[in-house]
Design a protein around this motif. Structure first.
Motif, PDB file in Angstrom:
ATOM      1  N   CYS A  80      69.426   8.458   4.458  1.00 39.15           N
ATOM      2  CA  CYS A  80      69.553   9.396   3.518  1.00 39.15           C
ATOM      3  C   CYS A  80      71.239   9.627   3.317  1.00 39.15           C
ATOM      4  N   GLN A 147      67.600  18.709   5.741  1.00 41.89           N
ATOM      5  CA  GLN A 147      66.478  18.326   4.902  1.00 41.89           C
ATOM      6  C   GLN A 147      65.697  19.096   4.043  1.00 41.89           C
ATOM      7  N   ARG A 201      59.125  13.154   4.116  1.00 39.31           N
ATOM      8  CA  ARG A 201      58.414  13.315   4.988  1.00 39.31           C
ATOM      9  C   ARG A 201      58.670  14.824   5.688  1.00 39.31           C
ATOM     10  N   TYR A 250      51.333  16.500  12.207  1.00 34.27           N
ATOM     11  CA  TYR A 250      52.710  16.750  11.371  1.00 34.27           C
ATOM     12  C   TYR A 250      52.692  16.184  10.046  1.00 34.27           C
ATOM     13  N   ASP A 365      58.419   5.102   6.521  1.00 31.49           N
ATOM     14  CA  ASP A 365      59.828   5.119   6.686  1.00 31.49           C
ATOM     15  C   ASP A 365      60.508   3.930   6.067  1.00 31.49           C
ATOM     16  N   LYS A 366      61.869   3.873   6.463  1.00 34.64           N
ATOM     17  CA  LYS A 366      62.782   2.822   5.684  1.00 34.64           C
ATOM     18  C   LYS A 366      63.644   2.046   6.646  1.00 34.64           C
ATOM     19  N   ARG A 367      65.134   2.122   6.624  1.00 37.50           N
ATOM     20  CA  ARG A 367      66.036   1.683   7.447  1.00 37.50           C
ATOM     21  C   ARG A 367      66.375   0.279   7.424  1.00 37.50           C
ATOM     22  N   GLU A 448      65.580   7.794  16.182  1.00 39.78           N
ATOM     23  CA  GLU A 448      64.293   7.995  15.698  1.00 39.78           C
ATOM     24  C   GLU A 448      63.707   6.513  15.140  1.00 39.78           C
ATOM     25  N   HIS A 449      62.534   6.248  15.233  1.00 42.05           N
ATOM     26  CA  HIS A 449      61.945   5.081  14.726  1.00 42.05           C
ATOM     27  C   HIS A 449      62.583   3.749  15.067  1.00 42.05           C
TER      28      HIS A 449
HETATM   29  C1  SGN Z   1      63.383  12.797   9.602  1.00 44.92           C
HETATM   30  C2  SGN Z   1      62.246  12.379   9.824  1.00 44.92           C
HETATM   31  C3  SGN Z   1      62.316  10.940   9.902  1.00 44.92           C
HETATM   32  C4  SGN Z   1      63.265  10.293   9.005  1.00 44.92           C
HETATM   33  C5  SGN Z   1      64.619  10.898   8.922  1.00 44.92           C
HETATM   34  C6  SGN Z   1      65.733  10.499   8.184  1.00 44.92           C
HETATM   35  N1  SGN Z   1      61.463  12.970  10.805  1.00 44.92           N
HETATM   36  O1  SGN Z   1      64.180  13.070  11.098  1.00 44.92           O
HETATM   37  O2  SGN Z   1      60.856  10.211   9.687  1.00 44.92           O
HETATM   38  O3  SGN Z   1      63.404   8.878   9.045  1.00 44.92           O
HETATM   39  O4  SGN Z   1      64.493  12.515   8.733  1.00 44.92           O
HETATM   40  O5  SGN Z   1      65.176  10.503   6.696  1.00 44.92           O
HETATM   41  S1  SGN Z   1      60.704  14.293  10.829  1.00 44.92           S
HETATM   42  O6  SGN Z   1      59.915  14.501  12.024  1.00 44.92           O
HETATM   43  O7  SGN Z   1      61.810  15.400  10.610  1.00 44.92           O
HETATM   44  O8  SGN Z   1      59.975  14.380   9.642  1.00 44.92           O
HETATM   45  S2  SGN Z   1      66.383  10.754   5.890  1.00 44.92           S
HETATM   46  O9  SGN Z   1      65.681  10.433   4.410  1.00 44.92           O
HETATM   47  O10 SGN Z   1      66.824  12.097   5.754  1.00 44.92           O
HETATM   48  O11 SGN Z   1      67.290   9.649   6.109  1.00 44.92           O
END
Ligand code: SGN
Ligand code: CA
Length: 533
Positions: A80, A147, A201, A250, A365-367, A448-449
């Motif tokens: 992001c 977020q 998410r 979740y 997810d992505k990355r 994470e991931h």
């Molecule tokens: C949160 C999400 C992740 C996601 C990242 C980055 N977890 O941490 O699944 O990869 O954002 O996303 S959550 O438990 O908080 O939903 S990004 O789009 O902001 O890069």
């Protein structure tokens, strides 16, 4: 008769001259408005201009019908805040410094909105930025902290914070249209950045979309049960599997009472549902409670494969439900531009900060640099410049936006920006477009991931990737023969010439963009410090 005509004409020209408030009206009135619409995690597979399998998005599609659809648009770093930093600065992550979601955005960076503002554009930003600091170069902004939330979101503004009751996608549009209606300076061209939180998410649709979307059933992608047989460790160790890593409560909204009953414990609780007020919660429960009861009854008979499919369906229902509201709201903005006669002189973009896995390779997810997260949707309309209904397969990136917008506005781009203006492609001047490969570098690991650090290049035919840090592994994909990227041919004898060629190209590309091993090590060090802080 003749006399009154010429009086009218000179009156009209005088009004035009003063309403533009410019000393050289002809030149300046030509500058287009720029509307940049970006969603968060919107996979191209979920836009009907690309693929009609999952959802209809008639409003977003309109931009492709009246403009151009890019089929090979990608990001330089599929996450992001780094993507947003690349867009604003026109520089790769290793140059602008925002390599991951953790590192701070260096506000000494020059961004294209700052340059447009200086050149006389009125500038505004609404929605998600995700930098942790406020944007520079904007006359007005109302942004979500971090977020942001789907329900009753808080917004950060120049005049302090405010919490607004309702659904984030609708509210972001309300704020945008309010600015357009009440505070837009009609004497100036404008830059509007209209940035949706959806479909990030954990996916919460608007109440009006619960009934339709929770009933839908979706065809799973052919790679839903991918076993990563030919790949290195990165794909095998990533924690973004629908079966193992997607959470029942979740992500998929099974309430804790049901999980307790089934003796399932999870690391995260209810997420954004907890923010709903009584009325919102009642609408939610009326639809989601029966789904939870149905799940409780089915659960004992589910095996890994049928549970994966159940999770995939629930995931798609909510993810796509959030996109229905994005599409409707994009429609509201397009209608407003039409009604106000702004459409003709506005360059309008729809894109996402990156792509997303909708079950491909068993993931969300992505990355990764694999297609679904590396590629991103890109639709652009600019009447009188772009021929309607065009498809463009050249390799373009989010790195190119800054120089494109500056060129459209007639503002010189700083020499150290690293992208290319897309104007030659808009005008079908293909001889002026020479790029044959794009560069990618992902850094956020361990995190994470657990997607390992990697960099690589992609041409239209091949993709070469190097995973590093706690591994040293390469992968090569033949994109024409293997569009789902399930067959890593890096070690195959018949591909050794291609491997050599692609490695040379990769080294050259890294040099061109001033990326290096030394920087890789520096960022590892910096990351370890950031994580410790
Ligand atoms: C949160 C999400 C992740 C996601 C990242 C980055 N977890 O941490 O699944 O990869 O954002 O996303 S959550 O438990 O908080 O939903 S990004 O789009 O902001 O890069
Ligand atoms: Ca994102």
């Amino acid at each position: 008769m003749k006399k009154s005509l010429s009086i009218y004409l000179s009156l009209f020209l005088t009004v035009l001259f003063f309403s533009c408030g410019e000393t050289t009206p002809k030149k300046k009135t030509k500058r287009p408005n720029i509307v940049f619409i970006m969603s968060d995690d919107h996979a191209y597979q979920a836009i009907s201009a690309y693929d009609t399998t999952l959802i209809q998005t008639p409003n977003i599609d309109r931009l492709a019908k009246e403009g151009v659809l890019f089929t090979n648009a990608s990001v330089t770093n599929s996450i992001c805040a780094p993507s947003r930093a690349v867009i604003l600065t026109g520089k790769h992550s290793h140059i602008n410094g925002k390599i991951d979601n953790l590192s701070p955005f260096d506000t000494t960076n020059v961004t294209f909105p700052m340059l447009l503002q200086k050149a006389g554009y009125q500038t505004a930003m609404f929605g998600k930025l995700h930098f942790g600091n406020n944007p520079k170069g904007f006359d007005e902004f109302k942004i979500l902290p971090g977020q942001g939330d789907y329900y009753n979101p808080r917004f950060v503004t120049k005049d302090g914070d405010t919490t607004i009751t309702g659904y984030v996608t609708d509210i972001t549009t309300d704020l945008t249209l309010d600015w357009m209606e009440k505070r837009r300076d009609t004497a100036k061209p404008f830059l509007l950045m209209y940035l949706h939180k959806a479909p990030h998410r954990s996916w919460l649709p608007a109440a009006r979309h619960y009934p339709e979307f929770t009933k839908n059933e979706y065809p799973p992608p052919e790679t839903l049960f991918d076993k990563y047989q030919t790949r290195g460790d990165a794909a095998k160790t990533a924690e973004m599997g629908i079966l193992k890593d997607m959470l029942l409560q979740y992500d998929l909204k099974v309430p804790s009472a049901v999980l307790d009953e089934l003796r399932i414990s999870e690391r995260l609780g209810a997420g954004g549902v907890a923010r709903m007020n009584t009325e919102q919660r009642a609408a939610w429960d009326s639809i989601y409670e029966p789904i939870a009861i149905d799940f409780m009854e089915r659960y004992p008979a589910l095996n890994d494969s049928s549970l994966t499919v159940w999770k995939f369906q629930r995931y798609m229902q909510d993810y796509l439900g959030t996109i229905a509201a994005v599409d409707e709201n994009v429609g509201r903005l397009l209608d407003y531009l039409d009604v106000e006669n702004l459409s003709q002189n506005t360059l309008i973009v729809y894109t996402s900060d990156q792509g997303f896995y909708l079950g491909e390779h068993g993931w969300f997810d992505k990355r990764f640099m694999y297609n679904e997260s590396f590629k991103t949707p890109l639709l652009i309309r600019w009447p009188n410049v772009i021929t309607p209904n065009t498809t463009e397969d050249e390799l373009v990136q989010n790195l190119d936006f800054a120089q494109t917008f500056l060129a459209a506005a007639g503002v010189a781009a700083p020499k150290d920006m690293q992208g290319e203006s897309l104007l030659p492609l808009f005008k079908k001047e293909k001889d002026k477009w020479t790029r044959d490969a794009v560069y990618y570098h992902y850094y956020e690991y361990p995190a994470e991931h657990t997607v390992k650090r990697h960099y690589g290049i992609a041409t239209k035919k091949y993709k070469l990737m190097h995973f590093y840090y706690d591994v040293d592994q390469w992968e090569l994909y033949d994109l024409e023969k293997d569009p789902t990227e399930t067959n890593n041919v890096y070690d195959a004898l018949e591909y050794q010439d291609i491997v050599d060629e692609m490695k040379i190209k990769l080294t050259k590309t890294r040099e061109t963009y001033s990326d290096s091993k030394a920087l890789d090590s520096l960022f590892i060090q910096q990351y370890q410090n950031d994580v410790q802080d």
